[in-house]
Design a protein around this motif. Sequence first.
Motif, PDB file in Angstrom:
ATOM      1  N   CYS A   1       0.800  -1.236   0.000  1.00 25.53           N
ATOM      2  CA  CYS A   1       0.000   0.000   0.000  1.00 25.53           C
ATOM      3  C   CYS A   1       0.823   1.272   0.000  1.00 25.53           C
ATOM      4  CB  CYS A   1      -0.944   0.011   1.191  1.00 25.53           C
ATOM      5  SG  CYS A   1      -0.096   0.091   2.795  1.00 25.53           S
ATOM      6  N   GLY A   2       2.139   1.199   0.312  1.00 23.57           N
ATOM      7  CA  GLY A   2       2.924   2.416   0.419  1.00 23.57           C
ATOM      8  C   GLY A   2       2.347   3.326   1.500  1.00 23.57           C
ATOM      9  N   PRO A   3       2.300   4.634   1.254  1.00 22.40           N
ATOM     10  CA  PRO A   3       1.724   5.555   2.243  1.00 22.40           C
ATOM     11  C   PRO A   3       0.200   5.485   2.333  1.00 22.40           C
ATOM     12  CG  PRO A   3       3.341   6.662   0.860  1.00 22.40           C
ATOM     13  CD  PRO A   3       3.039   5.357   0.202  1.00 22.40           C
ATOM     14  N   ALA A   4      -0.399   4.559   1.585  1.00 27.60           N
ATOM     15  CA  ALA A   4      -1.810   4.171   1.767  1.00 27.60           C
ATOM     16  C   ALA A   4      -2.822   5.137   1.160  1.00 27.60           C
ATOM     17  CB  ALA A   4      -2.118   3.921   3.247  1.00 27.60           C
ATOM     18  N   ARG A   5      -2.507   5.681  -0.015  1.00 29.57           N
ATOM     19  CA  ARG A   5      -3.479   6.569  -0.649  1.00 29.57           C
ATOM     20  C   ARG A   5      -4.759   5.826  -1.046  1.00 29.57           C
ATOM     21  NH1 ARG A   5      -0.389   4.961  -4.910  1.00 29.57           N
ATOM     22  NH2 ARG A   5      -1.378   4.767  -6.955  1.00 29.57           N
ATOM     23  N   MET A   6      -4.647   4.529  -1.433  1.00 28.68           N
ATOM     24  CA  MET A   6      -5.841   3.789  -1.823  1.00 28.68           C
ATOM     25  C   MET A   6      -6.638   3.360  -0.596  1.00 28.68           C
ATOM     26  SD  MET A   6      -5.754   4.184  -4.976  1.00 28.68           S
ATOM     27  CE  MET A   6      -7.353   3.417  -5.150  1.00 28.68           C
ATOM     28  N   VAL A   7      -5.977   3.159   0.527  1.00 28.64           N
ATOM     29  CA  VAL A   7      -6.696   2.898   1.777  1.00 28.64           C
ATOM     30  C   VAL A   7      -7.538   4.118   2.128  1.00 28.64           C
ATOM     31  CG1 VAL A   7      -6.438   2.470   4.252  1.00 28.64           C
ATOM     32  CG2 VAL A   7      -4.973   1.264   2.617  1.00 28.64           C
ATOM     33  N   ARG A   8      -6.937   5.302   2.017  1.00 25.56           N
ATOM     34  CA  ARG A   8      -7.684   6.530   2.286  1.00 25.56           C
ATOM     35  C   ARG A   8      -8.868   6.665   1.324  1.00 25.56           C
ATOM     36  NH1 ARG A   8      -6.847  11.145   4.903  1.00 25.56           N
ATOM     37  NH2 ARG A   8      -4.629  10.759   5.288  1.00 25.56           N
ATOM     38  N   ALA A   9      -8.641   6.372   0.053  1.00 27.93           N
ATOM     39  CA  ALA A   9      -9.716   6.486  -0.935  1.00 27.93           C
ATOM     40  C   ALA A   9     -10.872   5.550  -0.601  1.00 27.93           C
ATOM     41  CB  ALA A   9      -9.183   6.187  -2.332  1.00 27.93           C
ATOM     42  N   ALA A  10     -10.552   4.327  -0.176  1.00 28.77           N
ATOM     43  CA  ALA A  10     -11.600   3.371   0.183  1.00 28.77           C
ATOM     44  C   ALA A  10     -12.390   3.862   1.391  1.00 28.77           C
ATOM     45  CB  ALA A  10     -10.987   2.004   0.457  1.00 28.77           C
ATOM     46  N   ILE A  11     -11.690   4.363   2.392  1.00 28.22           N
ATOM     47  CA  ILE A  11     -12.364   4.856   3.599  1.00 28.22           C
ATOM     48  C   ILE A  11     -13.238   6.059   3.254  1.00 28.22           C
ATOM     49  CG2 ILE A  11     -11.966   5.957   5.838  1.00 28.22           C
ATOM     50  CD1 ILE A  11      -9.470   4.150   6.091  1.00 28.22           C
ATOM     51  N   GLU A  12     -12.732   6.941   2.402  1.00 28.12           N
ATOM     52  CA  GLU A  12     -13.524   8.098   1.987  1.00 28.12           C
ATOM     53  C   GLU A  12     -14.768   7.693   1.215  1.00 28.12           C
ATOM     54  OE1 GLU A  12      -9.902  11.415   1.745  1.00 28.12           O
ATOM     55  OE2 GLU A  12     -10.667  10.470  -0.085  1.00 28.12           O
ATOM     56  N   ALA A  13     -14.722   6.497   0.597  1.00 26.71           N
ATOM     57  CA  ALA A  13     -15.889   5.974  -0.117  1.00 26.71           C
ATOM     58  C   ALA A  13     -16.826   5.209   0.813  1.00 26.71           C
ATOM     59  CB  ALA A  13     -15.444   5.071  -1.269  1.00 26.71           C
ATOM     60  N   GLY A  14     -16.536   5.220   2.120  1.00 31.89           N
ATOM     61  CA  GLY A  14     -17.399   4.570   3.093  1.00 31.89           C
ATOM     62  C   GLY A  14     -17.150   3.096   3.279  1.00 31.89           C
ATOM     63  N   ARG A  15     -15.944   2.636   2.888  1.00 35.01           N
ATOM     64  CA  ARG A  15     -15.646   1.203   2.984  1.00 35.01           C
ATOM     65  C   ARG A  15     -14.619   0.935   4.076  1.00 35.01           C
ATOM     66  NH1 ARG A  15     -14.748  -0.421  -3.280  1.00 35.01           N
ATOM     67  NH2 ARG A  15     -14.512  -2.507  -2.357  1.00 35.01           N
ATOM     68  N   LEU A  16     -14.657  -0.265   4.621  1.00 30.94           N
ATOM     69  CA  LEU A  16     -13.602  -0.719   5.509  1.00 30.94           C
ATOM     70  C   LEU A  16     -12.367  -0.998   4.663  1.00 30.94           C
ATOM     71  CD1 LEU A  16     -15.581  -3.216   7.764  1.00 30.94           C
ATOM     72  CD2 LEU A  16     -14.871  -0.882   8.344  1.00 30.94           C
ATOM     73  N   ALA A  17     -11.188  -0.701   5.193  1.00 27.63           N
ATOM     74  CA  ALA A  17      -9.971  -0.908   4.417  1.00 27.63           C
ATOM     75  C   ALA A  17      -8.782  -1.120   5.340  1.00 27.63           C
ATOM     76  CB  ALA A  17      -9.714   0.280   3.497  1.00 27.63           C
ATOM     77  N   LEU A  18      -7.817  -1.879   4.836  1.00 27.06           N
ATOM     78  CA  LEU A  18      -6.561  -2.130   5.538  1.00 27.06           C
ATOM     79  C   LEU A  18      -5.452  -2.167   4.506  1.00 27.06           C
ATOM     80  CD1 LEU A  18      -4.997  -3.020   8.163  1.00 27.06           C
ATOM     81  CD2 LEU A  18      -5.425  -5.382   7.423  1.00 27.06           C
TER      82      LEU A  18
ATOM     83  N   SER B   1       0.857   7.850  10.658  1.00 27.07           N
ATOM     84  CA  SER B   1       0.881   9.225  11.145  1.00 27.07           C
ATOM     85  C   SER B   1      -0.328  10.015  10.670  1.00 27.07           C
ATOM     86  CB  SER B   1       2.167   9.931  10.688  1.00 27.07           C
ATOM     87  OG  SER B   1       2.137  10.212   9.295  1.00 27.07           O
ATOM     88  N   GLN B   2      -0.979   9.520   9.604  1.00 24.43           N
ATOM     89  CA  GLN B   2      -2.191  10.150   9.091  1.00 24.43           C
ATOM     90  C   GLN B   2      -3.455   9.444   9.582  1.00 24.43           C
ATOM     91  OE1 GLN B   2      -1.775  11.100   4.702  1.00 24.43           O
ATOM     92  NE2 GLN B   2       0.132   9.997   5.020  1.00 24.43           N
ATOM     93  N   GLY B   3      -3.271   8.510  10.512  1.00 24.60           N
ATOM     94  CA  GLY B   3      -4.405   7.807  11.087  1.00 24.60           C
ATOM     95  C   GLY B   3      -4.963   6.711  10.220  1.00 24.60           C
ATOM     96  N   LEU B   4      -4.185   6.246   9.243  1.00 27.56           N
ATOM     97  CA  LEU B   4      -4.670   5.205   8.333  1.00 27.56           C
ATOM     98  C   LEU B   4      -4.291   3.825   8.855  1.00 27.56           C
ATOM     99  CD1 LEU B   4      -3.727   6.974   4.982  1.00 27.56           C
ATOM    100  CD2 LEU B   4      -6.010   6.736   5.986  1.00 27.56           C
ATOM    101  N   PRO B   5      -5.192   2.835   8.724  1.00 25.14           N
ATOM    102  CA  PRO B   5      -4.934   1.493   9.241  1.00 25.14           C
ATOM    103  C   PRO B   5      -4.016   0.697   8.312  1.00 25.14           C
ATOM    104  CG  PRO B   5      -7.108   1.584   8.225  1.00 25.14           C
ATOM    105  CD  PRO B   5      -6.559   2.970   8.166  1.00 25.14           C
ATOM    106  N   VAL B   6      -2.788   0.523   8.730  1.00 17.65           N
ATOM    107  CA  VAL B   6      -1.781  -0.168   7.921  1.00 17.65           C
ATOM    108  C   VAL B   6      -0.956  -1.074   8.828  1.00 17.65           C
ATOM    109  CG1 VAL B   6       0.284   0.128   6.506  1.00 17.65           C
ATOM    110  CG2 VAL B   6      -1.652   1.659   6.188  1.00 17.65           C
ATOM    111  N   LEU B   7      -0.680  -2.278   8.344  1.00 18.38           N
ATOM    112  CA  LEU B   7       0.188  -3.215   9.049  1.00 18.38           C
ATOM    113  C   LEU B   7       1.503  -3.350   8.300  1.00 18.38           C
ATOM    114  CD1 LEU B   7      -2.276  -6.160   9.837  1.00 18.38           C
ATOM    115  CD2 LEU B   7      -1.544  -4.329  11.387  1.00 18.38           C
ATOM    116  N   ARG B   8       2.602  -3.467   9.047  1.00 13.06           N
ATOM    117  CA  ARG B   8       3.888  -3.773   8.418  1.00 13.06           C
ATOM    118  C   ARG B   8       3.982  -5.297   8.294  1.00 13.06           C
ATOM    119  NH1 ARG B   8      10.020  -2.907  10.674  1.00 13.06           N
ATOM    120  NH2 ARG B   8      11.047  -3.687   8.789  1.00 13.06           N
ATOM    121  N   ARG B   9       3.611  -5.768   7.126  1.00  9.86           N
ATOM    122  CA  ARG B   9       3.490  -7.214   6.935  1.00  9.86           C
ATOM    123  C   ARG B   9       3.560  -7.546   5.456  1.00  9.86           C
ATOM    124  NH1 ARG B   9      -1.022  -9.825  10.722  1.00  9.86           N
ATOM    125  NH2 ARG B   9       0.063  -8.361  12.103  1.00  9.86           N
ATOM    126  N   SER B  10       4.084  -8.714   5.137  1.00 14.27           N
ATOM    127  CA  SER B  10       4.078  -9.238   3.776  1.00 14.27           C
ATOM    128  C   SER B  10       2.726  -9.882   3.480  1.00 14.27           C
ATOM    129  CB  SER B  10       5.181 -10.290   3.608  1.00 14.27           C
ATOM    130  OG  SER B  10       4.979 -11.071   2.444  1.00 14.27           O
TER     131      SER B  10
END
Length: 236
Positions: free
Chosen positions: A87-104, A118-127
């Motif tokens: 996901c990198g810095p998680a721009r697509m996670v943010r987009a999904a959440i902004e669309a009203g969806r659960l995302a990780l 740091s932007q409050g986005l749900p991200v795990l450091r994992r393969s």
Amino acid sequence: MSPAALGGTTIAATASETSAEFGRGGAEPYELALRVGGGVLSVVRDDIPRPGDDATSLDVSAYLAAATDAERGVLALTTGPVLDVGCGPARMVRAAIEAGRLALGIDISPAAVGLARSQGLPVLRRSVFDPLPAEGTWGAVALFDGNVGIGGDPAALLARGSELLRPGGRMIVETHADPERNVHFAAQLVHPAGARSAWFPWAEVGHRAAARIAGDLGMDVTTVATAGRTFVLATR
């Protein structure tokens, strides 16, 4: 392959010997670019007679920007909770959440994960190949930005993505511009200032090759082209 030297240290590898993951090790040019707000890196391959002849560009600045309208449109072709792989810095996670969806999001880069958190986005450091939450229940598994190359084995990656989906769930696979491309190699990220990563396994796959891989997994496949980019949508 000729060894690559950095700061007096010799780094040598072949595609079968690499174990580093996407630009880790070495001088960490990807993490450096994230920390300074972007920049364009080169992706060089170990199977080219003169390293750099077939280098491609990686615009880290795009990962730090908001998702584009085209990306949001492709994401909207899926339903349910979204797992963004690499996901990198998680721009697509943010987009999904902004669309009203659960995302990780999941990523192996400490810098990327730190920026996202740091932007409050749900991200795990994992393969993606590690145990993950809610396996088999995701509505969408996203592989944007050529992330089908993760691990250098697209067949294994798409099989893993299929396992993560719920029945009827859909995987988004962004593909190479050459529809038949299906190459596996060791790659290295290079910063304009000369800093180099360790070699890591990578692959490039066009939409016809990706569709064949997904079809062999028993998935239903469709292809979408938008804003000069091509995506395979594979439904479990």
